[in-house]
Design a protein around this motif. Sequence first.
Motif, short mmCIF file in Angstrom:
data_model
loop_
_atom_site.label_atom_id
_atom_site.label_comp_id
_atom_site.label_asym_id
_atom_site.label_seq_id
_atom_site.Cartn_x
_atom_site.Cartn_y
_atom_site.Cartn_z
N LEU A 18 1.14 -1.23 -0.15
CA LEU A 18 0.15 -0.16 0.04
C LEU A 18 0.62 1.36 -0.10
O LEU A 18 0.71 2.40 -0.72
CB LEU A 18 -1.43 0.48 1.06
CG LEU A 18 -1.95 -0.97 1.19
CD1 LEU A 18 -3.44 -0.99 2.51
CD2 LEU A 18 -3.00 -0.83 0.23
N LEU A 21 2.16 1.92 -3.15
CA LEU A 21 0.98 2.41 -4.40
C LEU A 21 1.02 4.09 -4.59
O LEU A 21 1.02 3.95 -4.89
CB LEU A 21 0.21 1.89 -4.08
CG LEU A 21 -1.20 1.37 -4.82
CD1 LEU A 21 -1.18 1.20 -6.38
CD2 LEU A 21 -2.09 0.97 -4.35
N VAL A 31 -4.88 5.91 -10.51
CA VAL A 31 -5.30 4.96 -9.37
C VAL A 31 -6.35 5.52 -8.47
O VAL A 31 -6.05 7.48 -8.67
CB VAL A 31 -4.67 3.96 -9.00
CG1 VAL A 31 -4.83 3.43 -7.60
CG2 VAL A 31 -3.16 3.40 -9.98
N VAL A 34 -8.55 1.88 -3.75
CA VAL A 34 -8.25 -0.17 -3.41
C VAL A 34 -8.96 -0.53 -2.72
O VAL A 34 -9.79 0.43 -1.51
CB VAL A 34 -6.43 0.33 -2.76
CG1 VAL A 34 -6.06 -1.54 -2.31
CG2 VAL A 34 -5.82 0.57 -3.10
N VAL A 49 -6.43 -2.96 -6.98
CA VAL A 49 -6.35 -1.65 -6.93
C VAL A 49 -7.34 -1.01 -8.26
O VAL A 49 -6.43 -1.97 -9.72
CB VAL A 49 -4.63 -1.31 -7.48
CG1 VAL A 49 -4.06 -0.06 -8.17
CG2 VAL A 49 -4.24 -2.04 -6.71
#
Length: 82
Positions: A18, A21, A31, A34, A49
């Motif tokens: 995480l 990301l 993005v 999540v 994602v």
Amino acid sequence: MIDDDKVIETIDELETFLRLLEAGGLGLNNVAGVALATNNSNGRPFVAVLDDNQQLVLGRWVTTEVFENGKDMVRYGTKKPH
């Protein structure tokens, strides 16, 4: 796209994923979120994602333990180191 070779097996691995990301370290574009989810065909848990259209951009399998115990981390984010 779920990477079958990579399984997140611990909460620490989920946190690392995480943070990577959040920092843009995976090179993904667009993005938006999540989520923890389960595969419709076999019930296997994974971290998803998602993009702006709620489409899967990247998925990683997770263990049942991570699925059950990582929900708050996925929902609220990781705690920043001091």
